[in-house]
Write a protein that holds these residues in place. Structure first.
Motif, PDB file in Angstrom:
ATOM      1  N   LYS A   1       2.600   4.614  11.478  1.00  0.00           N
ATOM      2  CA  LYS A   1       2.713   5.810  10.636  1.00  0.00           C
ATOM      3  C   LYS A   1       2.186   7.049  11.364  1.00  0.00           C
ATOM      4  N   LEU A   2       0.917   7.005  11.761  1.00  0.00           N
ATOM      5  CA  LEU A   2       0.331   8.088  12.543  1.00  0.00           C
ATOM      6  C   LEU A   2       0.110   7.641  13.987  1.00  0.00           C
ATOM      7  N   GLY A   3      -0.416   6.429  14.122  1.00  0.00           N
ATOM      8  CA  GLY A   3      -0.626   5.841  15.439  1.00  0.00           C
ATOM      9  C   GLY A   3      -0.090   4.428  15.458  1.00  0.00           C
ATOM     10  N   ASP A   4      -0.540   3.671  16.455  1.00  0.00           N
ATOM     11  CA  ASP A   4      -0.033   2.306  16.603  1.00  0.00           C
ATOM     12  C   ASP A   4      -0.708   1.321  15.659  1.00  0.00           C
ATOM     13  N   GLY A   5      -1.949   1.634  15.223  1.00  0.00           N
ATOM     14  CA  GLY A   5      -2.685   0.718  14.365  1.00  0.00           C
ATOM     15  C   GLY A   5      -3.156   1.394  13.094  1.00  0.00           C
ATOM     16  N   TYR A   6      -4.185   0.837  12.490  1.00  0.00           N
ATOM     17  CA  TYR A   6      -4.804   1.403  11.287  1.00  0.00           C
ATOM     18  C   TYR A   6      -5.787   2.494  11.720  1.00  0.00           C
ATOM     19  N   ARG A   7      -5.796   3.570  10.963  1.00  0.00           N
ATOM     20  CA  ARG A   7      -6.743   4.652  11.252  1.00  0.00           C
ATOM     21  C   ARG A   7      -6.938   5.482  10.000  1.00  0.00           C
ATOM     22  N   THR A   8      -8.187   5.609   9.570  1.00  0.00           N
ATOM     23  CA  THR A   8      -8.512   6.423   8.402  1.00  0.00           C
ATOM     24  C   THR A   8      -8.807   7.848   8.856  1.00  0.00           C
ATOM     25  N   ILE A   9      -8.305   8.819   8.114  1.00  0.00           N
ATOM     26  CA  ILE A   9      -8.453  10.226   8.486  1.00  0.00           C
ATOM     27  C   ILE A   9      -8.935  11.031   7.282  1.00  0.00           C
TER      28      ILE A   9
ATOM     29  N   GLY B   1      -0.869  20.028   7.091  1.00  0.00           N
ATOM     30  CA  GLY B   1      -0.103  20.961   7.907  1.00  0.00           C
ATOM     31  C   GLY B   1       0.268  20.436   9.288  1.00  0.00           C
ATOM     32  N   ARG B   2      -0.046  19.159   9.562  1.00  0.00           N
ATOM     33  CA  ARG B   2       0.229  18.595  10.894  1.00  0.00           C
ATOM     34  C   ARG B   2       1.311  17.506  10.834  1.00  0.00           C
TER      35      ARG B   2
ATOM     36  N   SER C   1       7.480  10.624   6.985  1.00  0.00           N
ATOM     37  CA  SER C   1       7.524  10.320   5.556  1.00  0.00           C
ATOM     38  C   SER C   1       6.160   9.887   5.039  1.00  0.00           C
ATOM     39  N   ASP C   2       5.316   9.349   5.924  1.00  0.00           N
ATOM     40  CA  ASP C   2       3.980   8.936   5.491  1.00  0.00           C
ATOM     41  C   ASP C   2       3.078  10.148   5.269  1.00  0.00           C
ATOM     42  N   TYR C   3       3.298  11.208   6.038  1.00  0.00           N
ATOM     43  CA  TYR C   3       2.590  12.464   5.767  1.00  0.00           C
ATOM     44  C   TYR C   3       2.953  12.953   4.370  1.00  0.00           C
ATOM     45  N   ASP C   4       4.249  12.919   4.057  1.00  0.00           N
ATOM     46  CA  ASP C   4       4.691  13.343   2.725  1.00  0.00           C
ATOM     47  C   ASP C   4       4.075  12.457   1.644  1.00  0.00           C
TER      48      ASP C   4
END
Length: 303
Positions: free
Chosen positions: A260-268, A275-276, A284-287
């Protein structure tokens, strides 16, 4: 620590919020898994690799809460091994029996004596043979713990494991218990268990955060990837010695899944990534994150 998460580098799971965790004088997290050893298993009976604990500590976590419904997933032996691993990894020097006697946990942080009272509505173990050393939602016992906390600390934070799973609002039992905890001397109440963010309130001026949601998981149910970090600031007047908990700051977080954002799991932190959209591998995961945020804000009243 669901089974699929074990296929990815867990040292990266908290890397997106590590700077926030490390900036705190004290970082507290609910550890909803055991370190019961091999074979490692995900839902419904969790046993995470020991190295997972090291990653959580390296990311800046100082206190891990263990009074939750999954702590007996591997029985009393699983709980006991979990505590042995905590002692080994943290160098606390405590043995199992000492761990059982530290509720409330009292720490000195920046000149303030802080008491933490953690308890759970129950466990997933057989109700016919409940392990007696788990801190449970027993009114007489929790009242005793709160009394000890109030007598020996400047600030008392109650950390209950409670509520209905996947529901964005608290239930009547949570509200009744919140009133009890405030009556017994809590300066703040911060809850867990529902896997989603729930509404917040104040009782006699005391902040009550009913549920933070998940930080990291592989849950697919609606709203389970959006969560909160609750930042509690304590005002300490050195001349009078008085302390009070200021209005909490609540920061929304999002658990990104592989691809979705990277290759693995990552909490942000959501506010850092708003806006990024072009930086997402799957826009679509940003949305999804932004839409989920707006729905949860509307349902809970949290801004």
């Amino acid at each position: 620590m669901h089974s699929r998460q074990m296929e990815y580098d867990h040292s990266l799971f908290l890397s997106g919020i590590e700077h926030g965790l490390k900036s705190a004088d004290l970082c507290i997290a609910n550890a909803e898994f055991t370190l019961a050893g091999r074979p490692y298993t995900g839902y419904p009976a969790f046993s995470a690799p020991d190295s997972y604990l090291q990653s959580i500590l390296d990311a800046g976590t100082d206190v891990l809460l263990t009074a939750n419904n999954h702590i007996l997933d591997k029985g009393d032996r699983g709980l006991e091994r979990t505590l042995r691993q905590y002692a080994l990894f943290t160098g606390s020097g405590l043995d199992e029996e000492q761990y059982y006697r530290i509720n409330p946990l009292i720490l000195r942080v920046g000149g303030v004596k802080l008491a933490l009272v953690n308890f759970t509505y129950g466990t997933n173990a057989s109700s016919a043979s409940p392990y007696p050393k788990v801190s449970r939602m027993n009114e007489a016992e929790i009242r005793r713990q709160m009394k000890r906390a109030r007598e020996n600390a400047d600030v008392v934070i109650a950390l209950p494991h409670w509520g209905d799973e996947y529901v964005l609002s608290h239930n009547d039992s949570q509200e009744a218990w919140a009133h009890r905890l405030v009556e017994w001397g809590a300066d703040a109440v911060v809850g867990a268990h529902p896997h989603v963010v729930q509404d917040t309130t104040h009782i006699s001026g005391v902040p009550v955060i009913y549920s933070l949601g998940n930080a990291v998981s592989n849950m697919s149910a609606e709203y389970t990837r959006l969560e909160l970090a609750a930042i509690l600031r304590i005002e300490h007047k050195r001349v009078s010695g008085s302390c009070r908990v200021l209005e909490p700051e609540l920061r929304f977080m999002w658990c990104t899944l592989p691809g979705k954002l990277g290759d693995g799991y990552r909490t942000i932190f959501v506010d850092e990534w708003t806006g990024r959209r072009p930086e997402w591998k799957d826009a679509s995961d940003y949305d999804n994150m932004i839409n989920t945020l707006e729905r949860v804000k509307k349902a809970t009243g949290i801004q």
